[in-house]
Motif scaffolding. Structure first.
Motif, short mmCIF file in Angstrom:
data_model
loop_
_atom_site.label_atom_id
_atom_site.label_comp_id
_atom_site.label_asym_id
_atom_site.label_seq_id
_atom_site.Cartn_x
_atom_site.Cartn_y
_atom_site.Cartn_z
N THR A 44 0.74 -1.22 -0.44
CA THR A 44 0.03 -0.01 0.47
C THR A 44 0.64 1.34 -0.25
O THR A 44 0.40 2.14 -0.94
CB THR A 44 -1.07 0.12 0.94
N ALA A 45 1.32 1.09 0.61
CA ALA A 45 2.93 2.81 0.65
C ALA A 45 3.43 2.94 -0.68
O ALA A 45 3.64 3.74 -0.88
CB ALA A 45 3.65 2.27 1.84
N MET A 47 2.90 1.83 -2.75
CA MET A 47 1.35 2.82 -4.61
C MET A 47 1.33 3.65 -4.38
O MET A 47 1.16 4.29 -4.91
CB MET A 47 0.25 0.95 -4.69
N ASN A 48 1.20 4.30 -3.41
CA ASN A 48 0.94 5.56 -2.36
C ASN A 48 1.88 6.71 -3.39
O ASN A 48 1.75 7.65 -4.09
CB ASN A 48 0.18 5.57 -1.33
N HIS A 51 2.02 6.73 -6.78
CA HIS A 51 0.95 7.99 -7.68
C HIS A 51 1.73 9.87 -7.20
O HIS A 51 0.65 10.34 -8.06
CB HIS A 51 0.14 7.35 -6.83
N ARG A 52 2.13 9.68 -6.25
CA ARG A 52 2.52 10.65 -5.77
C ARG A 52 2.84 11.63 -6.93
O ARG A 52 3.62 12.55 -7.30
CB ARG A 52 3.08 10.72 -4.42
#
Length: 57
Positions: A44-45, A47-48, A51-52
């Motif tokens: 999750t980290a 993927m975030n 996206h940034r």
């Protein structure tokens, strides 16, 4: 007090073996669950972070 016979000793050993196996299985399951949650949090980290860096649409 009477000396325990073979069957009593065998039954007690079997009960201790079953309880030991249960405790070992619980520890392994807890470890797997912890690793699974860490893997999910890591993905999750990751993927975030990706996206940034993408430009806005």
């Amino acid at each position: 007090m009477q000396e325990p016979d073979f069957w009593t000793t065998s039954a007690e050993a079997m009960e201790l073996t079953i309880e030991g196996n249960r405790l070992i299985a619980r520890e392994i399951a807890d470890l797997v669950i912890t690793l699974w949650h860490r893997l999910g949090a890591g993905l999750t980290a990751m993927m975030n972070i990706e996206h940034r860096h993408l430009p806005p649409i």
